[in-house]
Motif scaffolding. Structure first.
Motif, PDB file in Angstrom:
ATOM      1  N   THR A 100      40.690  21.631  23.121  1.00 38.12           N
ATOM      2  CA  THR A 100      39.325  21.054  23.337  1.00 38.12           C
ATOM      3  C   THR A 100      38.901  21.174  24.743  1.00 38.12           C
ATOM      4  O   THR A 100      39.478  21.495  25.611  1.00 38.12           O
ATOM      5  N   ASP A 101      37.692  20.973  25.083  1.00 39.48           N
ATOM      6  CA  ASP A 101      36.868  20.837  26.302  1.00 39.48           C
ATOM      7  C   ASP A 101      36.791  22.018  26.990  1.00 39.48           C
ATOM      8  O   ASP A 101      37.012  22.114  28.006  1.00 39.48           O
ATOM      9  N   ILE A 102      36.761  23.267  26.455  1.00 39.52           N
ATOM     10  CA  ILE A 102      36.635  24.430  26.973  1.00 39.52           C
ATOM     11  C   ILE A 102      35.228  24.705  27.514  1.00 39.52           C
ATOM     12  O   ILE A 102      34.370  24.713  26.451  1.00 39.52           O
ATOM     13  N   LEU A 103      34.747  24.860  28.826  1.00 40.23           N
ATOM     14  CA  LEU A 103      33.514  25.177  29.209  1.00 40.23           C
ATOM     15  C   LEU A 103      33.107  26.815  28.877  1.00 40.23           C
ATOM     16  O   LEU A 103      33.926  27.322  29.949  1.00 40.23           O
ATOM     17  N   THR A 104      32.383  26.833  27.972  1.00 40.94           N
ATOM     18  CA  THR A 104      32.043  28.225  27.668  1.00 40.94           C
ATOM     19  C   THR A 104      30.746  28.500  27.195  1.00 40.94           C
ATOM     20  O   THR A 104      30.297  27.374  26.480  1.00 40.94           O
ATOM     21  N   ASN A 105      29.873  29.689  26.997  1.00 42.78           N
ATOM     22  CA  ASN A 105      29.164  29.983  26.041  1.00 42.78           C
ATOM     23  C   ASN A 105      29.678  31.045  25.105  1.00 42.78           C
ATOM     24  O   ASN A 105      28.901  31.670  24.313  1.00 42.78           O
ATOM     25  N   CYS A 106      30.943  31.333  25.137  1.00 44.69           N
ATOM     26  CA  CYS A 106      31.692  32.318  24.078  1.00 44.69           C
ATOM     27  C   CYS A 106      31.847  31.791  22.739  1.00 44.69           C
ATOM     28  O   CYS A 106      32.139  30.703  22.824  1.00 44.69           O
ATOM     29  N   ASP A 107      31.967  32.514  21.786  1.00 41.48           N
ATOM     30  CA  ASP A 107      32.212  32.227  20.472  1.00 41.48           C
ATOM     31  C   ASP A 107      33.801  31.691  20.357  1.00 41.48           C
ATOM     32  O   ASP A 107      34.459  32.735  20.485  1.00 41.48           O
ATOM     33  N   PRO A 108      34.351  30.562  20.336  1.00 39.27           N
ATOM     34  CA  PRO A 108      35.723  30.232  20.231  1.00 39.27           C
ATOM     35  C   PRO A 108      36.471  30.872  18.929  1.00 39.27           C
ATOM     36  O   PRO A 108      37.684  31.002  18.950  1.00 39.27           O
ATOM     37  N   GLN A 109      35.574  31.533  17.971  1.00 38.85           N
ATOM     38  CA  GLN A 109      36.455  31.921  16.912  1.00 38.85           C
ATOM     39  C   GLN A 109      36.339  33.315  16.818  1.00 38.85           C
ATOM     40  O   GLN A 109      37.014  34.112  15.951  1.00 38.85           O
ATOM     41  N   GLN A 110      35.717  34.066  17.931  1.00 39.29           N
ATOM     42  CA  GLN A 110      35.760  35.520  17.999  1.00 39.29           C
ATOM     43  C   GLN A 110      36.677  35.847  19.200  1.00 39.29           C
ATOM     44  O   GLN A 110      36.875  35.354  20.174  1.00 39.29           O
ATOM     45  N   LYS A 111      37.320  36.950  19.048  1.00 36.01           N
ATOM     46  CA  LYS A 111      38.168  37.577  20.008  1.00 36.01           C
ATOM     47  C   LYS A 111      37.200  38.366  21.046  1.00 36.01           C
ATOM     48  O   LYS A 111      36.054  38.598  20.650  1.00 36.01           O
ATOM     49  N   ILE A 112      37.770  38.407  22.135  1.00 36.35           N
ATOM     50  CA  ILE A 112      36.940  38.711  23.669  1.00 36.35           C
ATOM     51  C   ILE A 112      37.666  40.088  23.992  1.00 36.35           C
ATOM     52  O   ILE A 112      38.734  40.238  24.147  1.00 36.35           O
ATOM     53  N   LEU A 113      36.301  40.862  24.336  1.00 34.74           N
ATOM     54  CA  LEU A 113      36.703  42.216  24.912  1.00 34.74           C
ATOM     55  C   LEU A 113      36.926  42.086  26.318  1.00 34.74           C
ATOM     56  O   LEU A 113      36.086  41.616  27.083  1.00 34.74           O
ATOM     57  N   TYR A 114      37.835  42.513  26.912  1.00 33.98           N
ATOM     58  CA  TYR A 114      38.025  42.607  28.432  1.00 33.98           C
ATOM     59  C   TYR A 114      38.301  44.271  28.589  1.00 33.98           C
ATOM     60  O   TYR A 114      39.227  44.601  29.003  1.00 33.98           O
ATOM     61  N   PRO A 115      37.185  45.017  28.813  1.00 35.31           N
ATOM     62  CA  PRO A 115      37.448  46.405  28.530  1.00 35.31           C
ATOM     63  C   PRO A 115      37.932  47.154  30.083  1.00 35.31           C
ATOM     64  O   PRO A 115      37.517  46.538  31.038  1.00 35.31           O
ATOM     65  N   LYS A 116      38.481  48.067  29.808  1.00 36.10           N
ATOM     66  CA  LYS A 116      39.096  49.202  31.024  1.00 36.10           C
ATOM     67  C   LYS A 116      37.716  49.840  31.399  1.00 36.10           C
ATOM     68  O   LYS A 116      36.731  50.000  30.833  1.00 36.10           O
ATOM     69  N   ASP A 117      38.030  50.322  32.654  1.00 36.49           N
ATOM     70  CA  ASP A 117      37.115  51.257  33.029  1.00 36.49           C
ATOM     71  C   ASP A 117      36.918  52.480  32.295  1.00 36.49           C
ATOM     72  O   ASP A 117      37.563  53.054  31.571  1.00 36.49           O
ATOM     73  N   TYR A 118      35.495  52.565  31.621  1.00 40.65           N
ATOM     74  CA  TYR A 118      35.193  53.790  30.928  1.00 40.65           C
ATOM     75  C   TYR A 118      34.436  54.856  31.488  1.00 40.65           C
ATOM     76  O   TYR A 118      33.609  55.625  30.654  1.00 40.65           O
ATOM     77  N   ARG A 119      34.331  55.021  32.864  1.00 37.96           N
ATOM     78  CA  ARG A 119      33.738  55.960  33.625  1.00 37.96           C
ATOM     79  C   ARG A 119      34.341  57.205  33.046  1.00 37.96           C
ATOM     80  O   ARG A 119      35.669  57.424  32.814  1.00 37.96           O
ATOM     81  N   PRO A 120      33.271  58.317  32.653  1.00 35.78           N
ATOM     82  CA  PRO A 120      33.726  59.827  32.148  1.00 35.78           C
ATOM     83  C   PRO A 120      34.670  60.303  33.253  1.00 35.78           C
ATOM     84  O   PRO A 120      34.472  60.094  34.491  1.00 35.78           O
ATOM     85  N   VAL A 121      35.493  61.237  32.660  1.00 33.45           N
ATOM     86  CA  VAL A 121      36.310  62.034  33.873  1.00 33.45           C
ATOM     87  C   VAL A 121      35.475  63.109  34.430  1.00 33.45           C
ATOM     88  O   VAL A 121      34.545  63.633  33.561  1.00 33.45           O
TER      89      VAL A 121
END
Length: 279
Positions: free
Chosen positions: A238-259
């Protein structure tokens, strides 16, 4: 006698007005804590390009590192103050000696903007208010303190310690991220997501400091709600300070710069040579 009394009365009115004005100004610029905001460059870049596909991003050379967004004096349950001294303009010369680490750690991701645009904005809007404290009362001190906090509390290391690393395949729960920070720092952070294409992207993590520059809970800062999220089948955090949807998985993406094309050409040459060599 009447003239003397009138003059004294006028003097007291002016004095009271000046006092009331000084109190109102002081209250206007009062603040309770500092929010140290780190941002994940990949999400910031994606959002920047979403505003306009022609936008370019200036990403840090290390693709695995978070960068500083700002150090923001904040009054609890409200936003600001801001622009506490509009005559105190940003001077690039004042941070010339630390420009290299600022470029890497306090990066202006929005590559189409002027070189000093981010630093100038952060100083004039937030730094002039933080300057109330002696350890932050100059451009050099303000930005140096941000760099020191970044080296000590970088989210790259804090998340990695809980095996939360950038990935374009794995997604994380809000609780995973929250516990990674609280386990390490023992204070409540604020976690911010962006909803892009119906998915939740990790964009910022904020930690807070009191006026003695010690870590403190971010409870009470505006723009976030306390939410509950499932941790496992039996536990709710409880009491997580956030604007994220707690029911949804979160993307923490890698660098996607093209080669780079040069790299592709060299790889093609290498493969061709190996094919020829093995014939």
């Amino acid at each position: 006698m009447w003239t003397d009394s009138f003059g004294f009365l006028l003097f007291m009115i002016v004095l009271s007005s000046n006092y009331a004005y000084s109190v109102s100004v002081k209250d206007k610029y009062a603040w309770d804590l500092l929010i140290f905001t780190q941002q994940w460059p990949q999400t910031v870049c994606k959002e920047w390009k979403q505003h306009n596909p022609s936008h370019k991003c200036s990403l840090p050379s290390n693709p695995e590192i978070w960068t500083i967004h700002g150090v923001w004096p904040t009054k609890l349950h409200t936003i600001g103050p801001a622009y506490c001294n509009r005559s105190w303009h940003f001077d690039p010369e004042a941070v010339k000696s630390i420009e290299a680490p600022l470029t890497q750690l306090w990066t202006n991701i929005e590559g189409d903007t002027e070189t000093y645009a981010l630093w100038s904005h952060e100083w004039t809007k937030h730094g002039t208010c933080a300057a109330e404290l002696e350890p932050l009362n100059s451009e050099f001190k303000y930005f140096s303190n941000g760099l020191n906090w970044m080296r000590k509390y970088t989210m790259s290391d804090i998340l990695a310690a809980s095996k939360i690393v950038p990935s374009n395949e794995v997604q994380y729960t809000l609780v995973n991220i929250y516990l990674a920070v609280t386990t390490k720092l023992r204070v409540n952070p604020a976690i911010e997501c962006r909803n892009v294409d119906g998915k939740s992207w990790l964009v910022e993590i904020r930690i807070c400091f009191n006026k003695t520059l010690h870590l403190t809970d971010c409870d009470g800062i505006k723009g976030f709600k306390h939410k509950s999220a499932p941790y496992d089948h039996e536990t709710i955090v409880t009491d997580i300070l956030t604007n994220c949807d707690p029911q949804q998985k979160i993307l923490y993406p890698k660098d996607y710069r093209p080669v780079a094309p040069f790299v592709i050409v060299q790889l093609y040459k290498l493969v061709s040579w190996l094919q020829w060599f093995t014939l």
